[in-house]
Design a protein around this motif. Structure first.
Motif, PDB file in Angstrom:
ATOM      1  N   PHE A 110       0.873  -0.953  -0.184  1.00  4.60           N
ATOM      2  CA  PHE A 110      -0.039   0.040  -0.208  1.00  4.60           C
ATOM      3  C   PHE A 110       0.939   1.244   0.067  1.00  4.60           C
ATOM      4  O   PHE A 110       1.761   1.274   0.583  1.00  4.60           O
ATOM      5  N   HIS A 111       0.579   2.363  -0.653  1.00  3.36           N
ATOM      6  CA  HIS A 111       1.168   3.667  -0.737  1.00  3.36           C
ATOM      7  C   HIS A 111       0.104   4.845  -0.443  1.00  3.36           C
ATOM      8  O   HIS A 111      -0.693   4.498  -0.863  1.00  3.36           O
ATOM      9  N   SER A 112       0.711   5.734   0.150  1.00  2.99           N
ATOM     10  CA  SER A 112       0.040   7.196   0.236  1.00  2.99           C
ATOM     11  C   SER A 112      -0.284   7.625  -1.046  1.00  2.99           C
ATOM     12  O   SER A 112       0.384   7.270  -2.207  1.00  2.99           O
ATOM     13  N   ALA A 113      -1.347   8.283  -1.062  1.00  3.52           N
ATOM     14  CA  ALA A 113      -1.671   8.805  -2.363  1.00  3.52           C
ATOM     15  C   ALA A 113      -0.837   9.913  -3.027  1.00  3.52           C
ATOM     16  O   ALA A 113      -0.853  10.251  -4.222  1.00  3.52           O
ATOM     17  N   ASP A 114       0.030  10.506  -2.206  1.00  3.77           N
ATOM     18  CA  ASP A 114       1.130  11.240  -2.660  1.00  3.77           C
ATOM     19  C   ASP A 114       2.666  10.965  -3.104  1.00  3.77           C
ATOM     20  O   ASP A 114       3.285  11.491  -3.450  1.00  3.77           O
TER      21      ASP A 114
END
Length: 270
Positions: A110-114
């Motif tokens: 998972f990764h942050s949107a930014d």
């Protein structure tokens, strides 16, 4: 000889024989003490010898390792982050200096949107962890090792072994590695490898690389290489030009909170 005297003599002889038998039976277990194999007599495989040099048991006794590191390729910073991994490698997170982050939990990433380089999220999630924890993952499930051979690299003779994987192991089961370990210290100086993530095996084998480990520092009596160099590499010519490097600015073992690797809300699964 009187009947009473004969009876007394017989009783005495029986008592002596009985006592003697009891003493013999009592002494028998002491003669059967098992022989315990000493550490020096243990027959370790080549990979187990490397793991022992890196104090694998001690390493795994810690909960997690945290490193602050910067990785550069072609003169440009590729990643500057704090990375925290469970020592058993099942969970981890990469917190970049720009505020974005990547988490992995088993096979899920998972990764942050930014996150700026979202396409490389899975690559980043597992690759740097694998290079860091590599000496303690040599006997993971699905690893296949060749026999040990002597090999020359950078004007030095090493113990060399090729690592491949069983089918369906990890994100890139077609990757392979060639480990060059020092015959005296059993520490790993170089690892040649291919990366098949996002490319075919043929394309990966046409562009193999190597990582060199140096500047070992003891963290809780465990050797951790604080400098890495990435090279072009070929089976015929060995190391080529340096194409990148990584520096671990700090490293320590930490105890993580139960929710340390919980995926934050709003994160995107890759």
């Amino acid at each position: 000889m009187s009947t009473i005297l004969k009876s007394s003599l017989v009783c005495f002889l029986l008592l002596v024989i009985s006592t003697s038998c009891k003493e013999e039976n009592k002494a028998t277990p002491e003669l059967e003490t098992p022989v315990i194999e000493s550490v020096a007599e243990k027959k370790l495989s080549a990979t187990e010898t490397i793991e022992e040099a890196y104090k694998k048991d001690n390493f795994l006794s810690h909960d997690a390792i945290e490193v602050d590191m910067v990785i550069s390729f072609g003169g440009n910073v590729r990643l500057d982050a704090k990375m925290t991994y469970l020592t058993n490698s099942t969970k981890g997170k990469i917190e970049l200096k720009d505020g974005s982050s990547i988490y992995y939990d088993g096979a899920k990433v998972f990764h942050s949107a930014d996150l700026k380089n979202a396409k490389a999220a899975r690559f980043d999630a597992y690759t740097w962890m694998y290079f860091l924890l590599f000496p303690n993952k040599l006997n993971d499930q699905g690893t296949i090792w060749s026999d040990v051979e002597s090999a020359e690299l950078n004007n030095k003779t090493y113990n060399s072994q090729r690592l491949t994987f069983e089918a369906n192991i990890g994100d890139a089961p077609d990757d392979w590695y060639i480990v060059y370990s020092d015959p005296k210290t059993n520490l790993i100086d170089y690892v040649a490898y291919i990366v098949t993530v996002n490319k075919s095996t043929e394309a990966a084998e046409a562009d193999p690389h190597a990582i060199g480990y140096s500047n070992f520092k003891m963290i809780d009596d465990i050797p951790v290489a604080h400098n890495w160099e990435f090279y072009e590499w070929s089976s015929t010519n060995g190391l080529g030009k340096v194409i990148g490097d990584a520096t671990i600015r700090s490293a320590k073992f930490v105890k993580t909170a139960p929710n340390a690797f919980d995926i934050p809300k709003g994160f995107i699964e890759k």
